[in-house]
Design a protein around this motif. Sequence first.
Motif, mmCIF file in Angstrom:
data_model
loop_
_atom_site.group_PDB
_atom_site.id
_atom_site.type_symbol
_atom_site.label_atom_id
_atom_site.label_comp_id
_atom_site.label_asym_id
_atom_site.label_seq_id
_atom_site.Cartn_x
_atom_site.Cartn_y
_atom_site.Cartn_z
ATOM 1 N N ARG A 45 33.865 -51.022 -5.324
ATOM 2 C CA ARG A 45 33.991 -49.635 -4.900
ATOM 3 C C ARG A 45 33.474 -48.746 -6.026
ATOM 4 O O ARG A 45 33.819 -48.950 -7.187
ATOM 5 N N GLU A 46 32.670 -47.748 -5.675
ATOM 6 C CA GLU A 46 32.084 -46.893 -6.696
ATOM 7 C C GLU A 46 32.329 -45.419 -6.406
ATOM 8 O O GLU A 46 32.419 -45.002 -5.249
ATOM 9 N N PHE A 47 32.401 -44.669 -7.475
ATOM 10 C CA PHE A 47 32.595 -43.225 -7.381
ATOM 11 C C PHE A 47 31.333 -42.580 -6.838
ATOM 12 O O PHE A 47 30.211 -42.957 -7.198
ATOM 13 N N VAL A 48 31.525 -41.565 -5.998
ATOM 14 C CA VAL A 48 30.405 -40.821 -5.425
ATOM 15 C C VAL A 48 30.419 -39.360 -5.874
ATOM 16 O O VAL A 48 29.432 -38.859 -6.406
ATOM 17 N N ALA A 49 31.538 -38.676 -5.648
ATOM 18 C CA ALA A 49 31.605 -37.252 -5.963
ATOM 19 C C ALA A 49 33.058 -36.833 -6.107
ATOM 20 O O ALA A 49 33.947 -37.452 -5.510
ATOM 21 N N THR A 58 32.578 -29.244 -9.393
ATOM 22 C CA THR A 58 32.166 -30.503 -8.781
ATOM 23 C C THR A 58 31.409 -31.386 -9.756
ATOM 24 O O THR A 58 30.864 -30.900 -10.754
ATOM 25 N N TYR A 59 31.372 -32.669 -9.460
ATOM 26 C CA TYR A 59 30.609 -33.611 -10.277
ATOM 27 C C TYR A 59 30.241 -34.790 -9.397
ATOM 28 O O TYR A 59 30.920 -35.069 -8.398
ATOM 29 N N TYR A 60 29.136 -35.448 -9.766
ATOM 30 C CA TYR A 60 28.527 -36.444 -8.896
ATOM 31 C C TYR A 60 28.078 -37.685 -9.665
ATOM 32 O O TYR A 60 27.752 -37.608 -10.845
ATOM 33 N N ALA A 61 27.999 -38.772 -8.938
ATOM 34 C CA ALA A 61 27.325 -39.948 -9.463
ATOM 35 C C ALA A 61 25.828 -39.665 -9.495
ATOM 36 O O ALA A 61 25.311 -38.927 -8.636
ATOM 37 N N ASP A 62 25.134 -40.247 -10.454
ATOM 38 C CA ASP A 62 23.700 -40.010 -10.579
ATOM 39 C C ASP A 62 22.940 -40.401 -9.310
ATOM 40 O O ASP A 62 21.943 -39.765 -8.962
ATOM 41 N N SER A 63 23.423 -41.414 -8.634
ATOM 42 C CA SER A 63 22.707 -41.939 -7.470
ATOM 43 C C SER A 63 22.692 -40.976 -6.289
ATOM 44 O O SER A 63 21.860 -41.125 -5.381
ATOM 45 N N VAL A 64 23.597 -40.004 -6.282
ATOM 46 C CA VAL A 64 23.671 -39.089 -5.143
ATOM 47 C C VAL A 64 23.423 -37.635 -5.515
ATOM 48 O O VAL A 64 23.305 -36.778 -4.629
ATOM 49 N N ARG A 65 23.366 -37.353 -6.817
ATOM 50 C CA ARG A 65 23.198 -35.956 -7.247
ATOM 51 C C ARG A 65 21.891 -35.399 -6.666
ATOM 52 O O ARG A 65 20.847 -36.025 -6.714
ATOM 53 N N GLY A 66 22.006 -34.198 -6.098
ATOM 54 C CA GLY A 66 20.847 -33.565 -5.474
ATOM 55 C C GLY A 66 20.709 -33.861 -3.994
ATOM 56 O O GLY A 66 19.983 -33.158 -3.285
ATOM 57 N N ARG A 67 21.404 -34.890 -3.507
ATOM 58 C CA ARG A 67 21.357 -35.223 -2.079
ATOM 59 C C ARG A 67 22.700 -34.991 -1.409
ATOM 60 O O ARG A 67 22.748 -34.619 -0.239
ATOM 61 N N PHE A 68 23.785 -35.211 -2.133
ATOM 62 C CA PHE A 68 25.133 -35.052 -1.575
ATOM 63 C C PHE A 68 25.777 -33.804 -2.165
ATOM 64 O O PHE A 68 25.549 -33.460 -3.329
ATOM 65 N N THR A 69 26.617 -33.158 -1.363
ATOM 66 C CA THR A 69 27.371 -32.003 -1.824
ATOM 67 C C THR A 69 28.816 -32.159 -1.401
ATOM 68 O O THR A 69 29.098 -32.397 -0.213
#
Length: 123
Positions: A45-49, A58-69
């Motif tokens: 299981r991995e952190f997303v946002a 707010t803060y994001y995982a690098d893999s989703v930053r810019g695509r997820f809000t």
Amino acid sequence: QVQLVESGGGLVQAGGSLRLSCAASGRTFGINTMGWFRQAPGKEREFVAGIRWSGGSTYYADSVRGRFTIFRDNAKNTVYLQMNNLEPEDAAVYYCAASGLCDGTVEGQYDYWGQGTQVTVSS
């Protein structure tokens, strides 16, 4: 106790969008951070946002930053995850979680979990 109920998962084509919702109830006054995690088959299981319940930072995982809000509606005790430009690698069960700590990115920092909602991305 805090109860979390996710909704909004489903099947989407690559490049498409989905919005997940997480409704919190119970002793929500103790929540400082709400987070979204995901778990794909055979993976950890991995952190997303994450989002501060008060203040909304707010803060994001690098893999989703810019695509997820991630955003919240405090009046409805609901947190959302808007997912755009979805990729097949985003397919997973998505979990909402609540923490009494601030800015957690690790499972163990979260006290309450929803049941999960499946996101499937077709290529």
